[in-house]
Scaffold this active site. Structure first.
Site, short mmCIF file in Angstrom:
data_model
loop_
_atom_site.label_atom_id
_atom_site.label_comp_id
_atom_site.label_asym_id
_atom_site.label_seq_id
_atom_site.Cartn_x
_atom_site.Cartn_y
_atom_site.Cartn_z
N GLY A 1 72.34 -31.82 -11.35
CA GLY A 1 73.15 -32.86 -10.72
C GLY A 1 72.29 -33.98 -10.19
CB SER A 2 73.03 -36.54 -7.67
OG SER A 2 73.36 -35.81 -6.50
N GLY B 1 71.09 -32.31 -5.06
CA GLY B 1 70.13 -31.26 -5.37
C GLY B 1 69.10 -31.09 -4.28
CD GLU C 1 68.61 -31.53 -15.88
OE1 GLU C 1 69.15 -32.55 -16.34
OE2 GLU C 1 68.72 -30.41 -16.43
CB CYS D 1 70.16 -35.19 -17.73
SG CYS D 1 70.02 -33.96 -19.05
CD GLU E 1 69.71 -40.18 -13.85
OE1 GLU E 1 70.32 -39.72 -14.83
OE2 GLU E 1 69.32 -39.47 -12.89
#
Length: 563
Positions: A221-222, A226, A245, A282, A376
């Site tokens: 996730g983010s 995370g 991740e 991702c 990102e």
């Protein structure tokens, strides 16, 4: 107080479809974890685990039409994409069944006692055992492959760990359907339903990672979400492994030679990769370093044409849509940033793809003015940074965080290592080329050939050590990218992560919070820990470590592999 309802929402309209569950209370999370904990012994038999994984794959395939319909209704990812994702999901379940049956993941090692050594060596027998209950936090963008029946769940079950999944709010109906099929597979394999638990709700996710019987966690996730869970896992009285991740920019470096040879192809390929799945992968390439000059201009024109012809798409939910619109607006307002194709709203519920350009020198500055471009942005946008020399490439790369992937687009001579002098004037890519002495010619590696060519300069005939990467520009750039990512690509695009034994899906923080992979057979290692038996009487040894190897496991005995 009544539990909060969990709704399935259509992202194409933003309207609620149906209530599929209620958010789990702390007591319900506790019950799910305790049921999983009680199921640990039932998973001890590797044959049962392999049977469970194959039955789960078969049931998911059998319900494929229903699963794809449910997932499309609440993610808008489309039947084609979701059918492929379902195939990937069931393939990896069966692949983990094969891993379980083979048994190499147990890493059995036996060193017999040797009193003649200094110091004397006792009898040592080492293997790996499951950690216990694993909490899995489902991803938004992969409702199957990184969700309830996905890789974290499959690898944990393969390791012998029961699982409690925290469903993602973007696809609760798909999660419920998938969990029901996994529980049915468990029942058919003679396992208790507790081997697969499912909870909904934000607070349930916090309760899960804090639960004292949870032994490890996996998250996709983010960075924000995370990191909060990662910190919670570390703050427990007994911290647990947290394999998260979190986020990745996935940089791409295009050399002048590559742009000169195939600018149009690179531009079109980049457009396809950064808009795939409406930019919700991702591994989407989010930063591309391309040369200034005519070849780079051709690449930019090709990218402009391809992105302009991309249809507007729907993001997974309206919250993500709002974040995308805010993110691209803020980035586009930075000094010297231009938008050849403006990313933004495509309609009331859709977004339009686009890309931004900026001088690479801006990204190399330490002032932080353009640091947002190094983060990102989830959705169909990328940043094209135009560089003047290798020094600018190196300066930008030096400021990047960790990534899942890094990609090089090279020219033919650079790929062949025939460009030893190229880019030398720029220097500074962060990689050191080999220097001093002589190196063997790349063409003399065939067995039995060219002894003279391989001789060192001192005339002794001793073979020189080959350069580990070569000395050309391609080799130097590849070396500069290596510290930044877990997967390196040359003349390809990062979108698409093959499920294979050699795969690595992870990278330096914030790409992931550990050095492990979440894709491929070695993902099982996240949920295991080693234990060594020293001088344990044979009658007390577990079957995996017995001398006669009753389970026929691959193992290493006194340093030698055997089976």
């Amino acid at each position: 107080m009544a539990a909060a309802p969990v709704w399935s929402v259509d992202p194409r309209t933003g309207k609620r479809r149906e209530q599929v569950a209620v958010e789990a209370t702390a007591a319900e999370v506790d019950a799910a974890v305790r049921a999983a904990h009680d199921a640990r012994d039932a998973l001890a038999d590797r044959r049962v685990r392999a049977d469970l994984l194959r039955r789960a794959a078969d049931l998911l395939d059998g319900a494929g039409e229903r699963i794809v319909e449910a997932a499309d209704a609440e993610t808008a990812l489309g039947p084609g994409r979701l059918t492929g994702e379902l195939g990937r999901t069931t393939y990896q379940l069966r692949a983990f069944a094969d891993v379980v049956e083979e048994g190499a993941f147990l890493d059995v090692r036996i060193d017999h006692a040797d009193p003649a050594l200094t110091p004397p060596r006792p009898d040592l027998r080492r293997y790996k055992i499951p950690l216990g209950v694993v909490a899995v936090y489902a991803a938004s963008n992969f409702p199957l492959a990184f969700s309830v029946p996905g890789g974290d769940t499959a690898s944990a079950l393969a390791a012998g760990c029961p699982v409690v999944v925290k469903a993602h709010p973007d696809h609760p109906a798909t999660s419920e359907l998938s969990a029901a099929l996994l529980r049915r597979a468990a029942a058919e394999a003679g396992l208790p339903a507790g081997v697969i638990g499912l909870v909904h709700g934000f607070e349930a996710g916090i309760e899960l990672v804090r639960h004292p019987l949870v032994a490890a966690a996996g998250f996709t996730g983010s960075v924000r979400g995370g990191r909060a869970l990662y910190d919670a896992a570390a703050a427990r009285p007994r911290p647990i492994p947290f394999h998260g991740e979190l986020g990745s920019l996935n940089p791409v470096v295009v050399t002048e030679a590559a742009a000169d040879e195939r600018a149009e192809e690179i531009g079109a390929g980049l457009a396809g990769s950064m808009t795939l799945g409406t930019g919700q992968f991702c591994v989407k390439p989010g930063l591309v370093l391309a040369p200034r000059g005519p070849a780079g201009d051709r690449l930019e024109r090709s990218l402009t044409e391809a992105v302009s012809n991309t249809e507007a798409g729907v993001l997974l939910d309206h919250r993500m849509r709002d974040a995308f619109l805010d993110g691209v607006r803020e980035r586009a307002a930075l000094p010297d940033v231009q938008a050849p194709v403006t990313p933004g709203a495509g309609g009331e519920h859709t977004v339009s793809a686009g890309f931004l350009t900026v001088p690479a020198a801006r990204l190399a500055e330490d002032g932080g003015t353009h640091d947002l471009l190094l983060e990102e942005c989830f959705g169909p946008v990328t940043v094209l940074a135009r560089y003047t020399d290798d020094a600018e490439i190196g300066a930008v790369l030096a400021r990047l965080p960790g990534n899942l992937t890094a990609t090089l687009q090279l020219g033919a001579a650079e790929c062949a290592g025939e460009d030893a002098g190229a880019g030398a004037s720029g220097g500074g890519t962060g990689a050191e080329a080999s220097s001093g002495g002589t190196r063997a010619d790349a063409g003399t590696g065939a067995s039995g050939g060219g002894a003279g060519a391989d001789a060192s300069a001192n005339g002794t005939g001793t073979a020189a050590s080959p350069s580990p990467r070569g000395t050309g520009r391609g080799a130097r750039l590849l070396a500069a990218l290596t510290p930044l990512a877990g997967r390196l690509l040359v003349n390809g695009w990062p979108t698409g992560v093959a499920v294979a034994p050699a795969q690595h899906h992870g990278g330096p923080y914030p790409a992931t919070t550990s050095t492990a992979t979440s894709v491929g057979g070695t993902a099982v290692e996240r949920w295991l820990r080693p234990v060594v038996h020293q001088d344990t009487p044979p009658a007390l040894l577990p079957p995996e470590l017995r001398e006669d190897n009753p389970l026929n496991l691959p193992r290493r005995v006194d340093g030698r592999p055997e089976r």
